[in-house]
Design an enzyme around this catalytic site. Sequence first.
Site, PDB file in Angstrom:
ATOM      1  N   GLU A  57       0.804  -1.220   0.000  1.00  0.00           N
ATOM      2  CA  GLU A  57       0.000   0.000   0.000  1.00  0.00           C
ATOM      3  C   GLU A  57       0.838   1.272   0.000  1.00  0.00           C
ATOM      4  O   GLU A  57       0.401   2.301  -0.513  1.00  0.00           O
ATOM      5  CB  GLU A  57      -0.936   0.001   1.216  1.00  0.00           C
ATOM      6  CG  GLU A  57      -1.992  -1.080   1.171  1.00  0.00           C
ATOM      7  CD  GLU A  57      -2.970  -0.907   0.028  1.00  0.00           C
ATOM      8  OE1 GLU A  57      -3.293   0.255  -0.304  1.00  0.00           O
ATOM      9  OE2 GLU A  57      -3.402  -1.915  -0.545  1.00  0.00           O
ATOM     10  N   ASP A  75      -9.582   6.904  -6.853  1.00  0.00           N
ATOM     11  CA  ASP A  75     -10.267   5.626  -7.067  1.00  0.00           C
ATOM     12  C   ASP A  75     -11.763   5.708  -6.793  1.00  0.00           C
ATOM     13  O   ASP A  75     -12.439   4.685  -6.714  1.00  0.00           O
ATOM     14  CB  ASP A  75      -9.643   4.529  -6.203  1.00  0.00           C
ATOM     15  CG  ASP A  75      -9.802   4.787  -4.715  1.00  0.00           C
ATOM     16  OD1 ASP A  75     -10.245   5.895  -4.338  1.00  0.00           O
ATOM     17  OD2 ASP A  75      -9.478   3.885  -3.915  1.00  0.00           O
ATOM     18  N   THR A  80      -8.207   8.675   1.108  1.00  0.00           N
ATOM     19  CA  THR A  80      -7.687   7.430   1.677  1.00  0.00           C
ATOM     20  C   THR A  80      -6.619   7.825   2.682  1.00  0.00           C
ATOM     21  O   THR A  80      -5.757   8.651   2.378  1.00  0.00           O
ATOM     22  CB  THR A  80      -7.088   6.538   0.583  1.00  0.00           C
ATOM     23  OG1 THR A  80      -8.122   6.126  -0.308  1.00  0.00           O
ATOM     24  CG2 THR A  80      -6.425   5.306   1.179  1.00  0.00           C
TER      25      THR A  80
END
Length: 272
Positions: A57, A75, A80
Amino acid sequence: MKHPSHTSRRTLLALIGASVASAPLLNSAHAAALCAALGLDDPAKKEIAMKLVSSAENSSLDWKAQYKYIEDIGDGRGYTAGIIGFCSGTGDMLDLVELYADRSPGNVLAPYLPALRRVDGTDSHDGLDPNYPGDWARAAQDQAFKQAQNDERDRVYFNPAVQQGKTDGLRVLGQFAYYDAIVMHGDGTDPTSFRNIRKRALDRARPPAQGGNEVTYLNAFLDARVWAMKQEEAHSDTSRVDTAQRVFLRNGNLDLNTPLDWKVYGDSFHID
């Protein structure tokens, strides 16, 4: 991390309850062996799990540096952030900030709760910009916020994955494969959710708790995981399976014993 929907980011209590109820009882010798073996929840194994996920990640083994991480990666899930990729558009960031507000009233993120509720389920930054990323990084200096991230990671992802893995009779690698899948795909009714990845695997092989061969079952699970990843462009690079988990499986390293060597997105990593 990246998840299909808000409903996929809920706890897995129903899944686990159903699995426990339907799984055959282990014979006493097998059960005793599982109890004696280290699980992914052993502190040293858990540290390995955190590093493995961070390598995929964040391209780094330093997972503790990610408490302050926040960006919109484009996305469709809004911001995030944090050690497990809590998303403003999928509900788990909201749950986290609510927990932090309960524990530390008046903290720097508490004023954003109304906006987080409004943008839940969308990629919108409405009410968050321009100061939310900076305030998230400020909050990440607070040990209470770090602990809240740890606790939500464990409640929603880590503990359910380990429990389901143990229920299926899997050792450390299998428990990690479950954890990595839940982290990326969440759980829910959509075809690419963790429970449906597991269901696809069960259609092809039996886990050890049902008398199956562990390596055969894990290959079936990873096949199903790769299929799920390829359903979405954001997940289509499957190297976290192909050049990491499959490598450990081919080497027969079902307990994730160190040293470990793997690649993700072409980058090489090592744990002594």
